[in-house]
Design a protein around this motif. Structure first.
Motif, PDB file in Angstrom:
ATOM      1  N   UNK A   1     -43.250 -17.723  -0.941  1.00  0.00           N
ATOM      2  CA  UNK A   1     -43.299 -15.882  -1.329  1.00  0.00           C
ATOM      3  C   UNK A   1     -43.156 -16.228  -2.573  1.00  0.00           C
ATOM      4  N   UNK A   2     -44.393 -15.623  -3.196  1.00  0.00           N
ATOM      5  CA  UNK A   2     -44.270 -15.456  -4.722  1.00  0.00           C
ATOM      6  C   UNK A   2     -43.262 -14.444  -4.899  1.00  0.00           C
ATOM      7  N   UNK A   3     -42.593 -13.999  -5.846  1.00  0.00           N
ATOM      8  CA  UNK A   3     -42.712 -13.311  -6.535  1.00  0.00           C
ATOM      9  C   UNK A   3     -42.471 -13.331  -7.983  1.00  0.00           C
ATOM     10  N   UNK A   4     -42.293 -11.826  -8.791  1.00  0.00           N
ATOM     11  CA  UNK A   4     -42.451 -11.772  -9.938  1.00  0.00           C
ATOM     12  C   UNK A   4     -41.205 -12.016 -10.821  1.00  0.00           C
ATOM     13  N   UNK A   5     -40.809 -13.458 -11.576  1.00  0.00           N
ATOM     14  CA  UNK A   5     -39.633 -14.291 -11.888  1.00  0.00           C
ATOM     15  C   UNK A   5     -39.603 -14.644 -13.642  1.00  0.00           C
ATOM     16  N   UNK A   6     -39.103 -14.491 -14.013  1.00  0.00           N
ATOM     17  CA  UNK A   6     -38.308 -15.277 -15.255  1.00  0.00           C
ATOM     18  C   UNK A   6     -38.882 -16.536 -15.803  1.00  0.00           C
ATOM     19  N   UNK A   7     -39.114 -17.138 -16.009  1.00  0.00           N
ATOM     20  CA  UNK A   7     -40.424 -18.936 -16.011  1.00  0.00           C
ATOM     21  C   UNK A   7     -38.655 -19.071 -17.258  1.00  0.00           C
ATOM     22  N   UNK A   8     -38.353 -18.681 -17.896  1.00  0.00           N
ATOM     23  CA  UNK A   8     -36.996 -19.415 -18.975  1.00  0.00           C
ATOM     24  C   UNK A   8     -36.126 -19.297 -18.747  1.00  0.00           C
ATOM     25  N   UNK A   9     -35.281 -18.585 -17.434  1.00  0.00           N
ATOM     26  CA  UNK A   9     -33.895 -19.296 -17.472  1.00  0.00           C
ATOM     27  C   UNK A   9     -34.378 -20.247 -15.963  1.00  0.00           C
ATOM     28  N   UNK A  10     -35.543 -20.613 -15.451  1.00  0.00           N
ATOM     29  CA  UNK A  10     -35.401 -21.895 -14.165  1.00  0.00           C
ATOM     30  C   UNK A  10     -35.778 -22.759 -14.852  1.00  0.00           C
ATOM     31  N   UNK A  11     -36.547 -23.361 -16.626  1.00  0.00           N
ATOM     32  CA  UNK A  11     -36.412 -24.493 -16.490  1.00  0.00           C
ATOM     33  C   UNK A  11     -35.236 -24.474 -17.137  1.00  0.00           C
ATOM     34  N   UNK A  12     -34.513 -23.531 -17.740  1.00  0.00           N
ATOM     35  CA  UNK A  12     -33.381 -24.093 -18.550  1.00  0.00           C
ATOM     36  C   UNK A  12     -31.964 -24.708 -17.353  1.00  0.00           C
ATOM     37  N   UNK A  13     -32.295 -23.788 -16.460  1.00  0.00           N
ATOM     38  CA  UNK A  13     -31.588 -24.265 -15.528  1.00  0.00           C
ATOM     39  C   UNK A  13     -31.805 -25.717 -14.686  1.00  0.00           C
ATOM     40  N   UNK A  14     -33.264 -26.241 -15.386  1.00  0.00           N
ATOM     41  CA  UNK A  14     -33.228 -27.409 -14.799  1.00  0.00           C
ATOM     42  C   UNK A  14     -32.920 -28.395 -15.482  1.00  0.00           C
ATOM     43  N   UNK A  15     -33.219 -28.285 -16.943  1.00  0.00           N
ATOM     44  CA  UNK A  15     -32.746 -29.250 -17.715  1.00  0.00           C
ATOM     45  C   UNK A  15     -31.240 -29.352 -17.875  1.00  0.00           C
TER      46      UNK A  15
END
Length: 769
Positions: free
Chosen positions: A607-621
């Motif tokens: 399901x597509x949603x509006x998200x902040x990309x910076x926290x996602x990449x930070x969690x993956x790191x």
């Protein structure tokens, strides 16, 4: 209505229009000439008033100077007659001295506790006055007492002497006096000499400019009033002093210098006065006052002390001659129009006789008889028309035969297109510009389950609520001339089932290239999406399995610490507060690692949603940090604060980033290295994510094959990871690109479209990625 009557009316109408334009032009030029004359008249009045005002002002200034000099001489004479110590002077002495010197009064002032008060006076009403509330007078008194030059701009200053403007007396508001003040330090008091200026003021107000103003107003019916405005005080709150409990409007702070101000419009007039002075040009204003339409001009006078002359005219009186002229012209024009109508009717009857024969031919052609000829042989336009009608009859016979053949061909084409639309496997529906369905095909009914009569005239019912803003964006794009092809989204069937579809949306235009409807072709891709999802899950499980070793290693370290403390507790029977805090910290680390690991295992809805990309990449790191350490790789993470949000499936973006970071780590075997992850906004409303390693790189011939199925350089790889990543990014309308140099490393760049502004995304669902 017959052509004869129409022609007569048309000619009469043209004549009427010409006459109306003539009247309008004449009225406009007359009005313009009147405005020029009015402006000239206003300037002439202003020039007369300026000469009068300057003349009387010069006389007033001269009288003011003479009175000031007389008051100074009187003060010097009084100084010679009086004792320098005020204690040796009585009020009776001042009464006698004022009579002897021909003065109205004499008052002596002293500075007591930094306030200047009247101590002795020939007029008992002048005793015990305090100047602290007298504005610039008080300033002048202190400067005299300090033996300094008087610097106030009002009044007249000489050496050790100051004379204020003619004004109402504080002791008697019914008197208008002139005052002089002298102090040279040789006495312990300031000498105040006073003369009555009633006659001087009467000369200025009654026998001066006001007389000329009244004469000008009397001689002109349209002239209502002339007003002299003082820009320093007009439009501001009137300064009214209480003198002996009587409100007094001082002469030196009045907003109306001369004339009358009966037709008032104070708020607007104040603005126009300042505008006229600022631009140094005449300003006009129109308003209603006292039941009259008033035109007032504001004429700036910048010689000496600037002021503005207002000249008010009665607009009705000014316009009366013009209206009379307009009435006369209108009556004359009406007579000319009636004359033109009669003459044109007679001429039209004579000229249109030949048209009746042509009309008979046309009537015959209307019932299919194209062969009846017209016998008119005139050489004028009517004869030419008859020849053309004869030719038209011959041609129509030929063209009607061709049109019948063309109609049969069009009917066949229509049947072919209807057969194609109704028998294609793709659902087609057409909406009008209000987004209501006007046509659907058979495949639409089969795919979605609604019958044609259930949806015609209604908005499309197959769209989930969370995709409303997406539909609006697509429709707006098409209405602006673009088209949308192969756009993947989710639709609903009549039973409520969600299906994945690929849409192509385009505009339908008329012969003038105007958009009249919007057509949408939908293809069911649910099976293909399910296959892609299975492939992504397989790759995801493969990645999770490889991550398990790293996670186990990270969990084992804090478990070793916990086991040691438990053994210590078993031997000693107690643990210190520091040991317990350290054990809790290690348990928190284990909980965090396990929680992040569960994020990968949790099933996620696409399901597509509006998200902040910076926290996602930070969690993956953070998740990949442990595996990087095991391989001797240092992760470096950078993100710009102004990076916009993206409209994505959060779990799929995580899967892509884990795959790319893992590939970067595995590309640096042995000695390890540095892996940079960067997030930043880019041009054209995009977000760029870069993963840069220092590995052995990729050859030029292998770069084009990176996303092919089962192509891999790993000994234990499947060659499916990058292919899945490519499919995910394509589904998000983004791009995945590679740049590599052998021996130096590889840069993987992911570009994702930024989410639309919040106002257009208000209805989109928000899902924590």
């Amino acid at each position: 209505m017959s052509i004869k009557a129409k022609l007569s009316l048309s000619i009469s109408g043209i004549v009427a229009i010409i006459l109306i334009l003539n009247i309008g032009f004449s009225y406009y030029t007359s009005k313009l000439a009147q405005e020029v004359a009015l402006e000239s008249q206003m300037r002439s009045i202003a020039e007369q008033l300026v000469v009068s005002v300057d003349s009387f002002e010069n006389v007033r200034v001269q009288i003011d100077i003479e009175l000031a000099e007389q008051l100074r001489f009187a003060a010097l004479a009084a100084k010679g007659r009086l004792d320098p110590d005020i204690r040796n002077i009585s009020n009776d002495d001042l009464i006698n001295l004022s009579k002897e010197l021909g003065l109205h009064d004499i008052t002596l002032w002293q500075r007591i506790d930094d306030e200047i008060v009247s101590v002795r006076s020939s007029n008992k009403e002048e005793l015990n006055l305090n100047s602290s509330s007298w504005d610039y007078w008080n300033t002048a008194f202190h400067q005299l007492m300090d033996l300094k030059p008087v610097t106030v701009k009002e009044g007249l200053a000489m050496e050790h002497f100051y004379s204020g403007p003619i004004n109402y007396a504080v002791s008697n508001p019914n008197e208008i006096n002139k005052w002089g003040y002298y102090y040279d330090g040789s006495t312990n008091y300031m000498i105040n000499t006073i003369v009555n200026a009633q006659q001087t003021t009467k000369f200025n107000l009654v026998d001066g400019t006001n007389t000329l103003v009244k004469q000008l107003v009397t001689f002109q019916n349209s002239l209502l009033e002339i007003t002299g405005f003082n820009p320093d005080f007009f439009g501001k709150k009137k300064i009214i002093k209480m003198k002996k409990d009587i409100p007094v409007y001082n002469l030196d702070v009045r907003d109306i210098m001369f004339g009358e101000y009966t037709y008032s419009n104070p708020d607007e007039d104040a603005v126009h006065i300042q505008t006229a002075l600022k631009k140094n040009e005449m300003v006009f204003d129109k308003f209603e006052a006292n039941g009259k339409k008033v035109i007032r001009s504001f004429i700036p006078i910048v010689t000496g002390s600037p002021y503005v002359i207002g000249v008010a005219f009665d607009e009705e009186e000014l316009m009366k001659p013009l209206r009379q002229q307009l009435l006369v012209h209108s009556l004359i024009s009406l007579g000319l129009v009636l004359l033109a109508m009669g003459a044109s009717y007679i001429i039209a009857g004579y000229m249109l006789r030949s048209l009746h024969e042509i009309m008979s031919k046309v009537n015959a052609m209307s019932i299919g008889n194209f062969s009846a000829p017209i016998s008119i042989r005139n050489k004028d336009e009517i004869g030419l028309l008859a020849a053309r009608v004869n030719s038209m009859g011959t041609n129509l016979l030929k063209y009607t035969t061709q049109l019948k053949d063309t109609a049969n061909e069009l009917q066949s084409t229509k049947q072919y297109l209807e057969s194609f639309v109704n028998n294609t496997s793709d659902a087609i529906h057409v909406v009008d510009l209000d987004y209501n369905i006007i046509q659907v095909n058979n495949a639409f009914e089969r795919m979605y389950g609604w019958k044609m009569d259930e949806v015609l005239g209604h908005p499309t019912p197959n769209l989930p609520d969370e995709y409303a803003s997406e539909k609006l964006a697509i429709m707006n794009k098409v209405l602006y001339g673009d088209s949308v092809t192969d756009y993947e989204t989710v639709h609903l069937t009549k039973s409520g089932e969600r299906i994945d579809v690929s849409m192509t949306v385009s505009a339908i235009r008329d012969e003038e290239e105007q958009i009249v409807a919007i057509a949408t072709i939908s293809r069911n891709i649910t099976s293909r999406k399910q296959a892609e999802e299975m492939l992504r899950r397989s790759e995801k499980l493969s990645i999770i399995g490889q991550l398990a070793a790293g996670v186990a290693h990270e969990v084992r370290n804090p478990l070793t610490t916990l086991r040691g403390f438990v053994q210590l507790h078993k031997q000693t029977g107690s643990l210190s507060e520091t040991h317990l805090d350290l054990m809790l910290s290690e348990l928190d680390d284990i909980n965090m690692i396990v929680s992040e690991f569960l994020v990968l295992a949790k099933p996620q809805a696409n399901q597509y949603a509006r998200v902040e990309i910076v926290p996602i990449i930070r969690d993956i790191v953070m998740i990949m940090e442990s595996e990087a350490r095991l391989n001797g790789v240092m992760l470096s993470y950078e993100a710009e604060e102004n990076t916009p949000d993206v409209f994505v499936v959060g779990s799929q973006i995580k899967q892509v980033m884990i795959n790319l970071i893992k590939n970067g780590i595995e590309a640096m075997p042995g000695g390890g290295g540095k892996l940079d992850i960067r997030v930043a906004p880019a041009d054209k409303d995009e977000v760029v994510i870069q993963v840069i390693d220092q590995g052995y790189g990729i050859s030029e011939e292998d770069l084009p094959r990176l996303c092919e199925p089962f192509f891999t350089s790993k000994s234990q790889g499947y060659g499916l990871g990058l292919m899945v990543c490519q499919q995910i990014i394509d589904n998000h309308k983004g791009s995945l690109s590679f740049c590599s140099t052998l021996g130096e490393g590889t840069c993987v760049e992911v570009r994702l479209p930024a989410a639309p502004p919040l106002d257009t995304d208000a209805t989109a669902s928000s899902e924590d990625a």
